[in-house]
Design an enzyme around this catalytic site. Structure first.
Site, PDB file in Angstrom:
ATOM      1  N   PRO A  98      46.050  48.269  41.725  1.00  0.00           N
ATOM      2  CA  PRO A  98      47.218  47.703  42.401  1.00  0.00           C
ATOM      3  C   PRO A  98      47.283  48.099  43.874  1.00  0.00           C
ATOM      4  O   PRO A  98      46.461  48.863  44.375  1.00  0.00           O
ATOM      5  CB  PRO A  98      48.373  48.323  41.620  1.00  0.00           C
ATOM      6  CG  PRO A  98      47.871  49.704  41.293  1.00  0.00           C
ATOM      7  CD  PRO A  98      46.388  49.545  41.043  1.00  0.00           C
ATOM      8  N   TRP A  99      48.336  47.606  44.530  1.00  0.00           N
ATOM      9  CA  TRP A  99      48.505  47.817  45.973  1.00  0.00           C
ATOM     10  C   TRP A  99      49.318  49.061  46.307  1.00  0.00           C
ATOM     11  O   TRP A  99      49.296  49.516  47.443  1.00  0.00           O
ATOM     12  CB  TRP A  99      49.179  46.597  46.606  1.00  0.00           C
ATOM     13  CG  TRP A  99      50.431  46.165  45.890  1.00  0.00           C
ATOM     14  CD1 TRP A  99      50.542  45.160  44.969  1.00  0.00           C
ATOM     15  CD2 TRP A  99      51.746  46.736  46.004  1.00  0.00           C
ATOM     16  NE1 TRP A  99      51.833  45.077  44.498  1.00  0.00           N
ATOM     17  CE2 TRP A  99      52.591  46.028  45.120  1.00  0.00           C
ATOM     18  CE3 TRP A  99      52.285  47.769  46.768  1.00  0.00           C
ATOM     19  CZ2 TRP A  99      53.947  46.321  44.990  1.00  0.00           C
ATOM     20  CZ3 TRP A  99      53.630  48.070  46.630  1.00  0.00           C
ATOM     21  CH2 TRP A  99      54.449  47.347  45.743  1.00  0.00           C
TER      22      TRP A  99
ATOM     23  N   LYS B 232      38.034  45.667  41.627  1.00  0.00           N
ATOM     24  CA  LYS B 232      38.793  44.547  42.167  1.00  0.00           C
ATOM     25  C   LYS B 232      40.126  45.111  42.684  1.00  0.00           C
ATOM     26  O   LYS B 232      41.086  45.276  41.935  1.00  0.00           O
ATOM     27  CB  LYS B 232      39.024  43.476  41.092  1.00  0.00           C
ATOM     28  CG  LYS B 232      39.657  42.186  41.630  1.00  0.00           C
ATOM     29  CD  LYS B 232      41.154  42.273  41.565  1.00  0.00           C
ATOM     30  CE  LYS B 232      41.797  41.192  42.418  1.00  0.00           C
ATOM     31  NZ  LYS B 232      43.237  41.452  42.642  1.00  0.00           N
TER      32      LYS B 232
ATOM     33  N   GLU C  93      47.384  50.903  32.278  1.00  0.00           N
ATOM     34  CA  GLU C  93      48.542  51.661  32.758  1.00  0.00           C
ATOM     35  C   GLU C  93      49.498  50.644  33.322  1.00  0.00           C
ATOM     36  O   GLU C  93      49.276  50.085  34.402  1.00  0.00           O
ATOM     37  CB  GLU C  93      48.092  52.694  33.805  1.00  0.00           C
ATOM     38  CG  GLU C  93      49.153  53.741  34.111  1.00  0.00           C
ATOM     39  CD  GLU C  93      49.971  53.372  35.326  1.00  0.00           C
ATOM     40  OE1 GLU C  93      51.120  52.871  35.132  1.00  0.00           O
ATOM     41  OE2 GLU C  93      49.502  53.580  36.445  1.00  0.00           O
TER      42      GLU C  93
ATOM     43  N   CYS D 292      55.116  53.207  39.544  1.00  0.00           N
ATOM     44  CA  CYS D 292      55.354  52.900  38.133  1.00  0.00           C
ATOM     45  C   CYS D 292      56.142  53.995  37.431  1.00  0.00           C
ATOM     46  O   CYS D 292      56.697  53.774  36.359  1.00  0.00           O
ATOM     47  CB  CYS D 292      54.047  52.649  37.416  1.00  0.00           C
ATOM     48  SG  CYS D 292      52.850  53.973  37.635  1.00  0.00           S
TER      49      CYS D 292
ATOM     50  N   GLU E 290      61.931  46.612  35.708  1.00  0.00           N
ATOM     51  CA  GLU E 290      61.409  47.548  36.692  1.00  0.00           C
ATOM     52  C   GLU E 290      61.733  47.026  38.084  1.00  0.00           C
ATOM     53  O   GLU E 290      61.260  45.963  38.484  1.00  0.00           O
ATOM     54  CB  GLU E 290      59.903  47.697  36.502  1.00  0.00           C
ATOM     55  CG  GLU E 290      59.283  48.822  37.290  1.00  0.00           C
ATOM     56  CD  GLU E 290      57.814  49.022  36.951  1.00  0.00           C
ATOM     57  OE1 GLU E 290      57.338  50.170  37.035  1.00  0.00           O
ATOM     58  OE2 GLU E 290      57.143  48.038  36.588  1.00  0.00           O
TER      59      GLU E 290
END
Length: 519
Positions: free
Chosen positions: A188-189, A213, A288, A322, A419
């Site tokens: 993720p970013w 990726k 995750e 997260c 979230e």
């Protein structure tokens, strides 16, 4: 917008920026880009084997600084063909990398760690430019992310098998641990370095090779890390990086029989799709996924410790983690006292460009993130919540958002069910310990949870009752490379970090040696 009696003022930097300040922010970005180019770390091509490559069709993606809107760089928009070649490169490299001794792989990883640390300032600068977090936090991420490479450089030498007592006298039973093969790592970013090293470190230590990726929003840190890996002597093809069309890249990784494992950090919705897609070739999967972390403040909590811990758990990376405290549950006896102290602390958070001194809250990643936060806040207000602090876009513009505290929130509002991934702290009341546990567990997520209490017995009872993979007791920052990280329920499968993270990249092989008595 309704304001409650806890409205103690506004967060810092509320005055509009002057044209001079805006120009200075842009100049800071430009000078930072020049520094990174000179360092050799501003790579703008994908890595396939030993070659830095453009996309085969010439398409590209612009990477923006979320604090200023400036274009930091353009990178290739890759797809299925580039990914297939990266997989082939990783598969070929696996044949030799997996045959190296653990000591040889360990030395390569250690050199990579040393280079990450020696380039800490440049990597931190790059993270702030493409992701937006304050430079101090970015430097912390570099140290944290590099820590995984250091840890797994040591764990590489500790992949032990077993000898099992046989049931027949002429047999010897062995258990070997071997690398799973080529790994597709989708990251993720929000932590553009640490989420890569947490996956790639154990994969390489076990003898696997990888196709990374990274998010198309933050690919530059991944490319810089790959450059340093090559400099460290990690052979070409062991690490490959492709970015661009997420669905094409993901589908290619899933369809390839040469890819034996998918590891992913991101949303639960995408994780479910990857899990389903991996079934076609029966790949190992570790996920995750999203969280909905409760932060429980009991009446007997040390108020200062609770405020400090809750502040860290909620507002790190502007709420874009997260494990962020998504719901702050406060026992009714301390609710108003905690709310007052917490709002006082939140209003001191300085918002701005992460390259500026004193800034502790950067922008959200993009306008879509802003719109989601606004939608959650409006839903809460419509159902009776009160905006105690913040509650709207910051007048700095772009994707900045005011640090926000909501009171009189209940567990049925969307802000409590989804979230938020933003700087919004909803405060919920509860009466008893049993109520807190019930509210906390009333979610499909199960990643992180936090407890603040001075009662040792209560901390044990609640910690054991919470349906979460991670629990912080009187602490808001709990992640560490030496501890297992992962969730339960719909927050994922498997664990990252610690010695247990190695197991995700290993296969067990049972060997039976027969006729051992001889003639």
């Amino acid at each position: 917008m309704a304001m409650s009696r806890f409205a103690f003022g506004a967060s810092k930097l509320l005055s509009p920026l002057s044209a001079l300040q805006l120009r200075q922010m842009s100049m800071d970005t430009q000078s930072a880009a020049v520094r990174l180019r000179e360092s050799g770390l501003l790579r703008t091509q994908g890595l396939i084997g030993s070659k830095w490559a453009e996309s085969y069709d010439g398409k590209s993606i612009k990477v923006h600084n979320p604090a200023t809107g400036d274009v930091v760089a353009s990178v290739p928009c890759m797809g299925a063909k580039e990914t297939s070649d990266a997989i082939s490169s990783a598969y070929d490299a696996f044949q030799t990398w997996s045959k190296l001794t653990a000591s040889e792989r360990s030395k390569c990883l250690r050199k990579w760690y040393d280079l990450l640390i020696s380039h800490k300032e440049d990597l931190g600068l790059l993270i702030t430019m493409e992701q937006g977090k304050p430079l101090k936090e970015a430097l912390g991420e570099v140290a944290y992310g590099a820590g995984f490479i250091e840890f797994y450089s040591e764990e590489a030498k500790r992949v032990y098998g077993d000898i099992v007592p046989p049931t027949l006298g002429d047999r010897r039973l062995l258990v070997l641990k071997q690398p799973v093969g080529v790994v597709g790592a989708i990251t993720p970013w929000n932590f553009p370095l640490a989420m890569i090293t947490r996956k790639v470190g154990p994969a390489l230590a076990c003898g696997c090779t990888v196709v990374i990726k990274p998010s198309e929003l933050t690919p530059l840190t991944a490319l810089a890390a790959a450059e340093l890996a090559l400099q460290a002597g990690i052979p070409p093809g062991v690490i490959n990086v492709v970015m661009g069309n997420a669905s094409d890249i993901g589908d290619t990784l899933l369809a390839s029989p040469q890819v034996r494992k998918i590891t992913f950090t991101g949303s639960t919705a995408v994780g479910k799709k990857l899990m389903a897609g991996a079934s076609g070739t029966v790949k190992k999967v570790s996920l995750e996924l999203g969280g909905n972390a409760p932060c429980i403040i009991f009446d007997d909590a040390d108020l200062d410790v609770a405020v400090k811990g809750c502040l860290a758990a909620k507002f790190r990376n502007s709420g874009q983690t997260c494990v962020c405290a998504n719901r702050i549950l406060v026992q009714e006896g301390i609710y108003e006292k905690f709310a007052h102290a917490f709002v006082n602390a939140v209003e001191q958070l300085q918002v701005g460009n992460g390259l500026l001194d004193g800034v502790v809250q950067g922008p959200l990643i993009n306008q879509a993130a802003v719109e989601k936060v606004e939608s959650l806040i409006q839903d809460a207000i419509s159902k009776g919540a009160k905006v105690t602090l913040g509650g709207k876009k910051h007048n700095l513009g772009m994707s900045f958002f005011e640090p926000t505290v909501l009171t009189d929130v209940d567990n049925e509002m969307r802000i409590s069910r989804e979230e938020a991934f933003g700087p919004v702290a909803p405060l919920l009341r509860f009466k008893t310990e049993e109520d807190a546990i019930c509210i906390a567990n009333d979610t499909n997520a199960g990643l992180a949870a936090y407890i603040f209490t001075t009662n040792i017995g209560r901390s044990w009872r609640v910690m054991e009752a919470l349906e979460y993979g991670l629990v912080g007791v009187n602490e808001g920052l709990i992640s560490s490379e030496v501890a297992p990280f992962g969730g339960v329920k719909q927050s994922g499968l498997g664990r990252e970090g610690s010695k247990y993270g190695m197991d995700e990249y290993l296969e067990l092989k049972y060997v039976c040696l027969g006729n051992m008595k001889g003639e």
